[in-house]
Scaffold this active site. Structure first.
Site, PDB file in Angstrom:
ATOM      1  CB  CYS A 209      47.486  42.607  37.829  1.00  0.00           C
ATOM      2  SG  CYS A 209      45.896  42.149  38.501  1.00  0.00           S
TER       3      CYS A 209
ATOM      4  CB  CYS B  72      45.339  42.790  34.573  1.00  0.00           C
ATOM      5  SG  CYS B  72      44.774  44.242  35.471  1.00  0.00           S
TER       6      CYS B  72
ATOM      7  CG  ASP C 192      39.158  30.704  43.933  1.00  0.00           C
ATOM      8  OD1 ASP C 192      39.132  31.866  44.388  1.00  0.00           O
ATOM      9  OD2 ASP C 192      40.138  29.941  44.081  1.00  0.00           O
TER      10      ASP C 192
ATOM     11  CG  HIS D 252      44.831  46.905  38.343  1.00  0.00           C
ATOM     12  ND1 HIS D 252      45.129  45.586  38.646  1.00  0.00           N
ATOM     13  CD2 HIS D 252      45.479  47.647  39.271  1.00  0.00           C
ATOM     14  CE1 HIS D 252      45.916  45.551  39.699  1.00  0.00           C
ATOM     15  NE2 HIS D 252      46.148  46.787  40.103  1.00  0.00           N
TER      16      HIS D 252
ATOM     17  CG  ASN E  98      39.328  37.758  51.516  1.00  0.00           C
ATOM     18  OD1 ASN E  98      38.580  37.719  52.487  1.00  0.00           O
ATOM     19  ND2 ASN E  98      39.665  36.673  50.838  1.00  0.00           N
TER      20      ASN E  98
ATOM     21  N   GLY F  40      43.110  39.493  54.589  1.00  0.00           N
ATOM     22  CA  GLY F  40      43.295  38.205  53.917  1.00  0.00           C
ATOM     23  C   GLY F  40      43.373  38.294  52.405  1.00  0.00           C
TER      24      GLY F  40
ATOM     25  CG  HIS G 107      42.276  43.069  39.512  1.00  0.00           C
ATOM     26  ND1 HIS G 107      42.756  43.376  38.252  1.00  0.00           N
ATOM     27  CD2 HIS G 107      40.921  43.127  39.431  1.00  0.00           C
ATOM     28  CE1 HIS G 107      41.732  43.626  37.436  1.00  0.00           C
ATOM     29  NE2 HIS G 107      40.601  43.476  38.135  1.00  0.00           N
TER      30      HIS G 107
ATOM     31  CG  HIS H 295      39.008  39.094  43.949  1.00  0.00           C
ATOM     32  ND1 HIS H 295      40.218  39.740  44.148  1.00  0.00           N
ATOM     33  CD2 HIS H 295      38.968  38.099  44.863  1.00  0.00           C
ATOM     34  CE1 HIS H 295      40.870  39.144  45.132  1.00  0.00           C
ATOM     35  NE2 HIS H 295      40.124  38.159  45.593  1.00  0.00           N
TER      36      HIS H 295
ATOM     37  CG  HIS I  49      36.182  35.216  47.198  1.00  0.00           C
ATOM     38  ND1 HIS I  49      37.012  34.149  46.895  1.00  0.00           N
ATOM     39  CD2 HIS I  49      37.016  36.248  47.480  1.00  0.00           C
ATOM     40  CE1 HIS I  49      38.273  34.511  46.999  1.00  0.00           C
ATOM     41  NE2 HIS I  49      38.306  35.787  47.359  1.00  0.00           N
TER      42      HIS I  49
HETATM   43  P1  AMP Z   1      41.901  36.775  47.908  1.00  0.00           P
HETATM   44  O1  AMP Z   1      42.818  37.797  47.248  1.00  0.00           O
HETATM   45  O2  AMP Z   1      42.441  36.288  49.204  1.00  0.00           O
HETATM   46  O3  AMP Z   1      40.485  37.251  48.044  1.00  0.00           O
HETATM   47  O4  AMP Z   1      41.829  35.494  47.009  1.00  0.00           O
HETATM   48  C1  AMP Z   1      42.331  35.383  45.727  1.00  0.00           C
HETATM   49  C2  AMP Z   1      41.682  34.162  45.120  1.00  0.00           C
HETATM   50  O5  AMP Z   1      42.104  34.066  43.787  1.00  0.00           O
HETATM   51  C3  AMP Z   1      42.039  32.845  45.804  1.00  0.00           C
HETATM   52  O6  AMP Z   1      40.838  32.208  46.244  1.00  0.00           O
HETATM   53  C4  AMP Z   1      42.749  32.054  44.709  1.00  0.00           C
HETATM   54  O7  AMP Z   1      42.458  30.677  44.756  1.00  0.00           O
HETATM   55  C5  AMP Z   1      42.207  32.705  43.446  1.00  0.00           C
HETATM   56  N1  AMP Z   1      43.081  32.613  42.294  1.00  0.00           N
HETATM   57  C6  AMP Z   1      44.394  32.938  42.218  1.00  0.00           C
HETATM   58  N2  AMP Z   1      44.863  32.714  40.982  1.00  0.00           N
HETATM   59  C7  AMP Z   1      43.818  32.265  40.241  1.00  0.00           C
HETATM   60  C8  AMP Z   1      43.651  31.889  38.882  1.00  0.00           C
HETATM   61  N3  AMP Z   1      44.675  31.899  38.012  1.00  0.00           N
HETATM   62  N4  AMP Z   1      42.440  31.476  38.478  1.00  0.00           N
HETATM   63  C9  AMP Z   1      41.407  31.434  39.340  1.00  0.00           C
HETATM   64  N5  AMP Z   1      41.482  31.809  40.630  1.00  0.00           N
HETATM   65  C10 AMP Z   1      42.675  32.210  41.082  1.00  0.00           C
HETATM   66 ZN    ZN Z   2      44.662  43.866  37.712  1.00  0.00          ZN
END
Ligand code: AMP
Ligand code: ZN
Length: 112
Positions: free
Chosen positions: A5, A8, A31, A47, A86, A92, A97, A99, A101
Site C-alpha cells: 500500500c 502505508c 496530492d 490501513h 472517493n 473513483g 487506503h 483518505h 481530499h
Molecule cells: P483516489 O483514490 O481516487 O481518491 O485518489 C488517490 C489520490 O492519491 C490521487 O489524487 C493521486 O494523485 C494521489 N496520490 C497517489 N500517489 C501519491 C503519492 N505518492 N503522493 C501523493 N499523492 C499521491
Molecule cells: Zn495502507
C-alpha cells in the site's frame, strides 16, 4: 500496515511526501497530482481500505480526520474548502487506503 500500500509506505516514511501535518494517528500531505491550487490528503496511519470498510470502532478516527480539514485549511489561509472521499472502484477510488481530499481554490473534478 499493508505491504503493497503506497499510503502505508508514505505513513511509515518509506516513500517521501510533501507532508504538512503528522500526529500518532494521521498523516497529511500534498496530492502528487493536484486538481486545485491547494489539494492535500488526510490519511489515517491505520490501513483501512475505504469508507465501505469502516465500522463503529473507526468513529473517533474519522471524526479526527474531518476536524483536521478546517484546522489545516485555516493554517493555509483558505477561507473555504471542499472535501471528497472517493469510495470503491465505482466511486473513483484509486488508492485503497482511506483518505480525505481537501481542495482550496477552484477545483476541476475528475470525470468518473
Ligand atoms: P483516489 O483514490 O481516487 O481518491 O485518489 C488517490 C489520490 O492519491 C490521487 O489524487 C493521486 O494523485 C494521489 N496520490 C497517489 N500517489 C501519491 C503519492 N505518492 N503522493 C501523493 N499523492 C499521491
Ligand atoms: Zn495502507
Amino acid at each position: 500496515m499493508s505491504a503493497d500500500c503506497i499510503f502505508c509506505k508514505i505513513a511509515s516514511g518509506d516513500i517521501p511526501s510533501k507532508k504538512i501535518y503528522e500526529d500518532e494517528d494521521v498523516i497529511v500531505f500534498n496530492d502528487i497530482h493536484p486538481i486545485a491550487p491547494v489539494h492535500f490528503l488526510i490519511v489515517p496511519k491505520l490501513h483501512i481500505e475505504s469508507l465501505l470498510s469502516c465500522e463503529g470502532q473507526h468513529q473517533t478516527l474519522l471524526g479526527r480526520m474531518l476536524l483536521l480539514a478546517p484546522k489545516l485549511a485555516k493554517e493555509q489561509g483558505l477561507p473555504g474548502f471542499r472535501i471528497m472521499i472517493n469510495t470503491g472502484h465505482e466511486g473513483g477510488q484509486e488508492v485503497f487506503h482511506i483518505h480525505l481530499h481537501v481542495f482550496g481554490g477552484s477545483v476541476s473534478l475528475p470525470k468518473t
